[in-house]
Design an enzyme around this catalytic site. Structure first.
Site, short mmCIF file in Angstrom:
data_model
loop_
_atom_site.label_atom_id
_atom_site.label_comp_id
_atom_site.label_asym_id
_atom_site.label_seq_id
_atom_site.Cartn_x
_atom_site.Cartn_y
_atom_site.Cartn_z
N LYS A 20 -11.60 10.15 8.75
CA LYS A 20 -12.24 9.96 7.45
C LYS A 20 -13.37 8.94 7.50
CE LYS A 20 -8.29 11.42 4.79
NZ LYS A 20 -7.27 11.37 5.90
N ASN A 30 0.84 -1.20 0.00
CA ASN A 30 0.00 0.00 0.00
C ASN A 30 0.88 1.25 0.00
OD1 ASN A 30 -2.70 1.46 0.57
ND2 ASN A 30 -1.34 2.22 2.17
N GLU A 31 0.66 2.11 -0.99
CA GLU A 31 1.37 3.39 -1.07
C GLU A 31 2.85 3.21 -0.74
OE1 GLU A 31 -0.46 6.65 0.88
OE2 GLU A 31 -2.17 6.59 -0.46
N TRP A 38 -12.27 5.28 2.12
CA TRP A 38 -11.37 5.30 3.27
C TRP A 38 -11.99 6.21 4.31
CZ3 TRP A 38 -7.77 2.08 4.53
CH2 TRP A 38 -6.95 2.38 5.63
N ASN A 54 -5.03 5.03 -4.61
CA ASN A 54 -5.57 5.82 -3.51
C ASN A 54 -5.48 7.28 -3.96
OD1 ASN A 54 -5.36 3.37 -2.18
ND2 ASN A 54 -3.67 4.01 -0.84
N TYR A 66 -6.61 16.29 0.37
CA TYR A 66 -5.25 16.80 0.56
C TYR A 66 -4.97 17.80 -0.56
CZ TYR A 66 -4.71 13.02 3.97
OH TYR A 66 -4.86 12.19 5.04
C1 GCU Z 1 -3.18 6.81 2.86
C2 GCU Z 1 -3.08 5.44 3.47
C3 GCU Z 1 -3.96 5.29 4.65
C4 GCU Z 1 -4.17 6.63 5.33
C5 GCU Z 1 -4.87 7.55 4.37
C6 GCU Z 1 -5.12 8.95 4.93
O1 GCU Z 1 -3.11 6.95 1.58
O2 GCU Z 1 -3.08 4.35 2.63
O3 GCU Z 1 -3.40 4.35 5.50
O4 GCU Z 1 -4.84 6.52 6.51
O5 GCU Z 1 -4.17 7.67 3.20
O6 GCU Z 1 -4.27 9.82 4.75
O7 GCU Z 1 -6.15 9.16 5.55
#
Ligand code: GCU
Length: 732
Positions: free
Chosen positions: A525, A368-369, A504, A424, A430
């Site tokens: 989130k 992941n990322e 998410w 993602n 952001y």
């Molecule tokens: C990321 C990540 C998550 C994280 C989320 C965020 O991309 O994969 O683990 O919590 O973004 O920033 O809320």
């Protein structure tokens, strides 16, 4: 026959420097300090001890212990003898106790969650709880028994292959055992009991059973499960017995048409889940897991991404039983570690071994990322290739996948390593604007029409205390979260080729490094708060889109005081029309889908009702003279003061782009200091991402003003003023 004994009671917990305390498992030592912010939760080595009398073992019987999860590394010591060392906090493992048993026993489990450079995860946006936070069991088996030690195996592996046309399934059943010459395999079906006597060679037995008129495991509609039982026979006598459930389903994923289950289009639309809960940390009980699943069902989601690590077996079972399609993954996350390959491979081997029989699981997530805090190096590519090969060797029935960070270039060599991909994206939260999400996917899909692509994460933080009639990015209001998700829901509905989409997150969760949006230590989130009870308005948007249970939901129940003559009343519903009443008087009926918006004049306190057939909901709104300050996260409008302020365009200011400001050494130094402060509030991951070259490239085109706007209160007005004053001293 084997005997399984719950071993959760009567442990003593010893944390260095503290007095010993009695505990019952599951237990984590970070339930409080891992959730209160400050990125200062205790990470170290603690001891769990348990005294127990020798279990009654018949002649030749063996005794094993099973840990559902020990975070992050564990050593098992019985009566002074070291029996096992395990690295990886989320997979189950077992150790054999037999030879070290005495009449009275002292079991010591040393558990460590301190930082290191070889066991994933080490950098991520969630709390790395330490402890024995899942069930512990004793397993007593005869001398000849089904395998228990290798990678925490269930001892039995079931591979059903479905032939839809003939409505048949070829079910391959394999078992591993320590001896015995014969294994009896039974699968009771609705009509007959399928039975095979299978000869075992080298501790392995394999047979194929054809299930005619197979009852499919068919997602939410009919998650039918079969049970297979294996009996181990020695000298004509059954000595050990195990069983597992399995499901017969066929799926395929098309780059243009998305996911198909059992031959029909079945778009995967759902949410992600972490295993944690307010005040309990990761130490959830079965009741907690069940309550989480009930919320998933209420929402109407048909898929879960079980992020970012292996979850409890009980939860995969619940997914099987409820017809939820699962994305399973290991915590190879955020930061590639040069010494982490072996651990990533081990965690993947355990994940696949332990989760293979679950029909709910459809893919294995490699990482992941993983480029969030570093470049795509040959070493990183190589580790992914090896992980990918391991998955294919162990499982030819499921594709591999990765969740990529938004700043990973679409043509990166990392992407085609896995069978399918997902991104993602957080445009609109952001960096960047909402529309960039669809631009991104449309570009990717045009560039690679033959590649499967999905949306593995998207979301916006919301604190249910904050409200606004003019919601905007970075204000942490419940209303902006709704604006954000309404936009993305539309994006998704218009793009059926997105093979799976996952909000998410379903729940707010602990990320002790965070301090934003009015709360410390939480990522907000979630569609539901960290109590796993309070549903935010955005929860009902997805419920309206996905659930078949008719309902109406009035948004803004927590937004009572409104300083305006006419206010917007929003209703989320899966009904075709909604009628709105104010103080018992019918106002208007609207027809439509999912989102119903009404304009309502307000003067005093009003009782608002939304009605559709049998379904109704009500709320109170009140005309206020001035905005209620309790609703505001930003106590001041950071940008407006600047819009009206004079500034000299021949000198630098916050109106300039990040690119321009980083060119001049003096402005670059000022910028550096400010960025440090801004990212600190979002935890370690944001700090790591700051040094990412691709991210820097993307940010170069953004004005500093737009960045500040989204940082909200983490950059106070006073600081912006002095920052701008400092920039204005520097001539272009
Ligand atoms: C990321 C990540 C998550 C994280 C989320 C965020 O991309 O994969 O683990 O919590 O973004 O920033 O809320």
């Amino acid at each position: 026959m084997r005997q399984i004994i719950n071993f959760n009671d009567n442990w003593t917990f010893l944390k260095p420097g503290e007095t010993a305390e009695p505990v019952t498992l599951p237990h984590t030592w970070n339930a409080i300090d891992g959730q209160d912010g400050g990125n200062d939760y205790w990470r170290g080595t603690s001891i769990y001890e348990k005294h127990f009398a020798r279990p009654e073992l018949k002649e030749g019987e063996r005794c094993f212990i099973e840990f559902g999860g020990a975070a992050m590394t564990a050593d098992v010591i019985l009566n002074g003898k070291h029996l096992a060392h395990h690295e990886g906090g989320y997979s189950a493992f077992r150790a054999e106790l037999t030879d070290a048993l005495e009449e009275e026993n002292l079991l010591v489990v040393s558990v460590d969650n301190s930082a290191n450079d070889r066991v994933y995860p080490q950098m991520a946006d969630f709390t790395f709880y330490g402890g024995l936070y899942r069930d512990v069991k004793l397993i007593l088996v005869p001398e000849t028994h089904f395998e228990l030690l290798k990678d925490g195996t269930p001892g039995i592996k079931v591979t059903p292959t479905v032939h839809l046309k003939d409505r048949e399934a070829y079910v391959m059943v394999e078992t591993w055992q320590t001896g015995g010459a014969e294994v009896w395999i039974e699968i009771p079906t609705e009509r007959v009991k399928e039975f095979r006597r299978v000869e075992a060679y080298g501790g392995h037995a394999v047979t194929n059973i054809i299930l005619k008129n197979v009852h499919l495991w068919d997602g939410l509609e009919d998650p039918y499960l079969y049970t297979v039982t294996a009996k181990l026979v020695k000298n004509g006598e059954v000595v050990d017995e195990i069983s597992t459930r399995f499901g017969c389903r066929e799926f395929r994923i098309d780059p243009e048409k998305g996911f198909f289950l059992n031959g029909r289009s079945y778009p995967l639309r759902g949410v992600s889940r972490h295993q944690d809960l307010k005040s309990k940390g990761s130490a959830l009980t079965y009741e907690d897991h069940k309550a989480d699943m009930a919320i998933v069902r209420e929402l109407g989601a048909n898929t879960l991404r079980l992020a970012h690590y292996q979850h409890a077996q009980a939860f995969y079972d619940l997914c099987d039983e409820n017809g939820i399609i699962v994305w399973a993954e290991i915590p190879y996350i955020t930061k590639h570690m040069s010494g982490g390959k072996q651990n990533a491979l081990n965690q993947m081997r355990e994940l696949i071994t332990q989760c293979y029989n679950h029909p709910s699981v459809v893919c294995w997530g490699l990482s992941n990322e993983i480029t969030a805090s570093g470049a795509v190096t040959e070493k990183l590519l190589q580790d992914h290739r090896e992980l990918n090969e391991l998955c294919h060797e162990m499982d030819s029935t499921r594709p591999t996948v990765m969740a990529h960070a938004f700043m990973l270039e679409k043509d990166s060599p990392l992407i085609p390593i896995a069978d399918i991909a997902s991104y993602n994206l957080y445009f609109g939260w952001y960096l960047g604007e909402l529309e960039q999400n669809e631009q991104f996917f449309d570009e990717y899909h045009a560039m690679y029409p033959d590649r499967v692509i999905g949306f593995s994460e998207y979301g916006a933080d919301a604190n249910t205390a904050f409200h606004s009639s003019r919601p905007e990015k970075g204000d942490y209001t419940e209303e902006y979260q709704c604006v954000y998700h309404e936009h993305i829901l539309k994006l998704i509905e218009e793009r059926p080729w997105l093979w799976a989409t996952h909000v998410w997150n379903l729940f707010d969760f602990a990320a002790d490094g965070r301090d934003e949006g009015g709360k410390k230590g939480e990522n907000q989130k979630g569609l539901v708060e960290f109590d796993h009870k309070t549903r935010k308005d955005a929860f009902y948007l997805y419920k309206a889109a996905w659930s078949k249970e008719p309902f109406v939901h009035l948004c803004g129940k927590r937004y009572v005081d409104r300083a305006e003559d006419t206010t917007e009343i929003k209703v989320y519903s899966n009904c075709e029309s909604v009628t709105l009443y104010a103080d018992g008087r019918e106002l208007e009926t609207k027809s439509g889908k999912t989102v119903f918006t009404f304009s309502v004049p307000i003067s005093g306190e009003h009782r608002i009702e939304a009605v559709s057939g049998e379904n109704r909901d009500e709320s109170i709104v009140r005309r206020a003279d001035a905005p209620n300050p309790a609703y505001l996260f930003r106590k001041q409008s950071v940008i407006n003061w600047f819009d009206t302020a004079d500034y000299d365009p021949s000198c630098y200011s916050i109106k300039d782009t990040m690119g321009a400001l980083s060119q001049n050494p003096r402005t670059a130094a000022i910028l550096g200091r400010m960025m440090e402060r801004m990212t600190a509030s979002r935890g370690d991951v944001a700090k790591g991402a700051n040094s990412n070259a691709n991210l820097q490239k993307m940010m170069a085109g953004l004005s500093l003003e737009s960045l500040i706007k989204q940082a909200g209160d983490s950059v106070p007005g006073e600081m912006i003023r002095s920052l701008n004053a400092a920039l204005q001293q520097i001539k272009k």
